[in-house]
Scaffold this active site. Structure first.
Site, short mmCIF file in Angstrom:
data_model
loop_
_atom_site.label_atom_id
_atom_site.label_comp_id
_atom_site.label_asym_id
_atom_site.label_seq_id
_atom_site.Cartn_x
_atom_site.Cartn_y
_atom_site.Cartn_z
N ASP A 1 57.14 42.77 21.29
CA ASP A 1 57.13 42.71 19.82
C ASP A 1 56.52 41.38 19.39
O ASP A 1 57.08 40.31 19.69
CB ASP A 1 58.57 42.83 19.32
CG ASP A 1 58.68 42.83 17.81
OD1 ASP A 1 57.68 42.50 17.12
OD2 ASP A 1 59.77 43.15 17.32
N GLY B 1 52.74 48.93 9.72
CA GLY B 1 52.43 48.48 11.08
C GLY B 1 52.90 47.06 11.34
O GLY B 1 53.95 46.61 10.85
N VAL B 2 52.06 46.33 12.07
CA VAL B 2 52.45 44.99 12.48
C VAL B 2 52.53 44.05 11.27
O VAL B 2 53.35 43.13 11.23
CB VAL B 2 51.50 44.49 13.60
CG1 VAL B 2 50.12 44.14 13.07
CG2 VAL B 2 52.11 43.33 14.35
N ASP B 3 51.70 44.29 10.27
CA ASP B 3 51.69 43.50 9.03
C ASP B 3 53.07 43.56 8.36
O ASP B 3 53.68 42.52 8.04
CB ASP B 3 50.60 44.09 8.12
CG ASP B 3 50.23 43.19 6.95
OD1 ASP B 3 50.86 42.14 6.79
OD2 ASP B 3 49.31 43.55 6.20
N SER C 1 43.27 46.60 14.64
CA SER C 1 42.50 47.79 14.21
C SER C 1 42.87 49.10 14.90
O SER C 1 42.33 50.14 14.53
CB SER C 1 40.98 47.58 14.36
OG SER C 1 40.47 46.75 13.36
N THR C 2 43.75 49.08 15.91
CA THR C 2 43.97 50.32 16.66
C THR C 2 45.16 51.14 16.15
O THR C 2 45.51 52.16 16.74
CB THR C 2 44.19 50.05 18.17
OG1 THR C 2 45.40 49.31 18.36
CG2 THR C 2 43.03 49.28 18.76
N TYR D 1 43.99 51.54 11.23
CA TYR D 1 42.54 51.43 11.08
C TYR D 1 41.77 52.33 12.06
O TYR D 1 40.54 52.40 11.98
CB TYR D 1 42.09 49.98 11.17
CG TYR D 1 42.25 49.20 9.86
CD1 TYR D 1 42.90 49.76 8.77
CD2 TYR D 1 41.73 47.91 9.72
CE1 TYR D 1 43.04 49.06 7.58
CE2 TYR D 1 41.87 47.21 8.52
CZ TYR D 1 42.53 47.78 7.46
OH TYR D 1 42.66 47.09 6.27
P1 ADP Z 1 45.51 48.02 11.92
O1 ADP Z 1 45.64 48.33 10.46
O2 ADP Z 1 44.66 46.78 12.18
O3 ADP Z 1 45.09 49.19 12.74
P2 ADP Z 1 48.35 48.34 12.68
O4 ADP Z 1 49.45 47.38 12.36
O5 ADP Z 1 48.38 49.67 12.01
O6 ADP Z 1 46.98 47.52 12.37
O7 ADP Z 1 48.30 48.57 14.24
C1 ADP Z 1 47.83 47.61 15.15
C2 ADP Z 1 48.65 47.63 16.42
O8 ADP Z 1 49.86 46.89 16.20
C3 ADP Z 1 49.10 49.01 16.90
O9 ADP Z 1 48.88 49.09 18.30
C4 ADP Z 1 50.60 49.01 16.59
O10 ADP Z 1 51.32 49.83 17.50
C5 ADP Z 1 50.92 47.57 16.82
N1 ADP Z 1 52.20 47.06 16.33
C6 ADP Z 1 53.00 47.52 15.33
N2 ADP Z 1 54.11 46.75 15.22
C7 ADP Z 1 54.00 45.77 16.17
C8 ADP Z 1 54.81 44.67 16.59
N3 ADP Z 1 55.95 44.37 16.00
N4 ADP Z 1 54.35 43.90 17.63
C9 ADP Z 1 53.17 44.14 18.23
N5 ADP Z 1 52.37 45.16 17.88
C10 ADP Z 1 52.77 45.96 16.87
#
Ligand code: ADP
Length: 193
Positions: A21, A43-45, A132-133, A136
């Protein structure tokens, strides 16, 4: 079972790949896969803003009011708020449109601009998600190669304050894609060198 971490050393900088994480990392900064509005999202944001608290969004708002939306491939830095990381570097990866709309260059730029900003701020360690994966839509096997190559190229070309760069991959499939990409990219590099 957790997947086994992988590590190589490039120009005296450790490059690690782990499953985990991003919001729990204690590197000097973590990188946010943000969108141009810098107003948070899913997502991660979303996870970063939730874990880091409102100070991060406050600074993001100030940045946008000063310089407007963040273009794809660029990066900015804010406080890490309540995170273990002192800073968050926000970058915007490309939305996948099939691969012929400059996606690889923009994705490489997102990684390299983040590394440059970390170095400009004298940071020693930085963690990346798989930019981006998720929402996006960039296919992870392709994105992983671009990501690893971009980071390795940057580390080879510049000696900076950085000592450790970590890819923190959330799920086993993404972790496997980055492990394969690391093997492939470092094997190619060895053959050339
Ligand atoms: P984008 O809009 O750039 O595609 P996302 O957040 O939708 O960004 O996804 C980017 C990656 O981050 C994905 O592989 C998702 O599984 C991952 N992700 C989501 N939450 C976390 C976290 N807490 N730590 C690490 N990776 C994460």
């Amino acid at each position: 079972m957790e997947n086994q971490a992988a590590e190589v050393t490039i120009n005296q900088v450790k490059l690690r790949i782990i499953q985990g994480d991003l919001t729990q990392q204690d590197t000097d900064a973590i990188v946010n896969a943000a969108n141009p509005s810098l107003m948070g999202g899913g997502g991660v944001d979303g996870a970063i803003h939730q874990a880091g608290g409102p100070a991060i969004l406050e600074e993001c708002k100030q940045i946008v009011s000063r310089q407007g939306r963040l273009p794809t491939g660029k990066a900015v830095i804010t406080t890490g708020g309540n995170l273990k990381a002192r800073y968050v570097i926000h970058t915007v990866g490309p939305i996948w449109h099939g691969g012929n709309k400059g996606e690889p260059e923009l994705l490489a730029s997102a990684y390299q601009e983040s590394l440059k900003l970390a170095a400009d701020n004298s940071l020693t360690s930085l963690s990346f998600p798989s930019i981006s994966t998720g929402a996006y839509g960039y296919p992870v096997s392709v994105a992983a190669k671009v990501a690893i190559s971009a980071v390795i190229t940057f580390l080879q070309q510049s000696t900076t304050s950085l000592k450790k760069v970590v890819f923190v991959l959330f799920d086993p499939q993404t972790f496997k894609a980055y492990s394969s990409a690391l093997n492939e990219v470092t094997r190619q590099g060895n053959q050339r060198g």
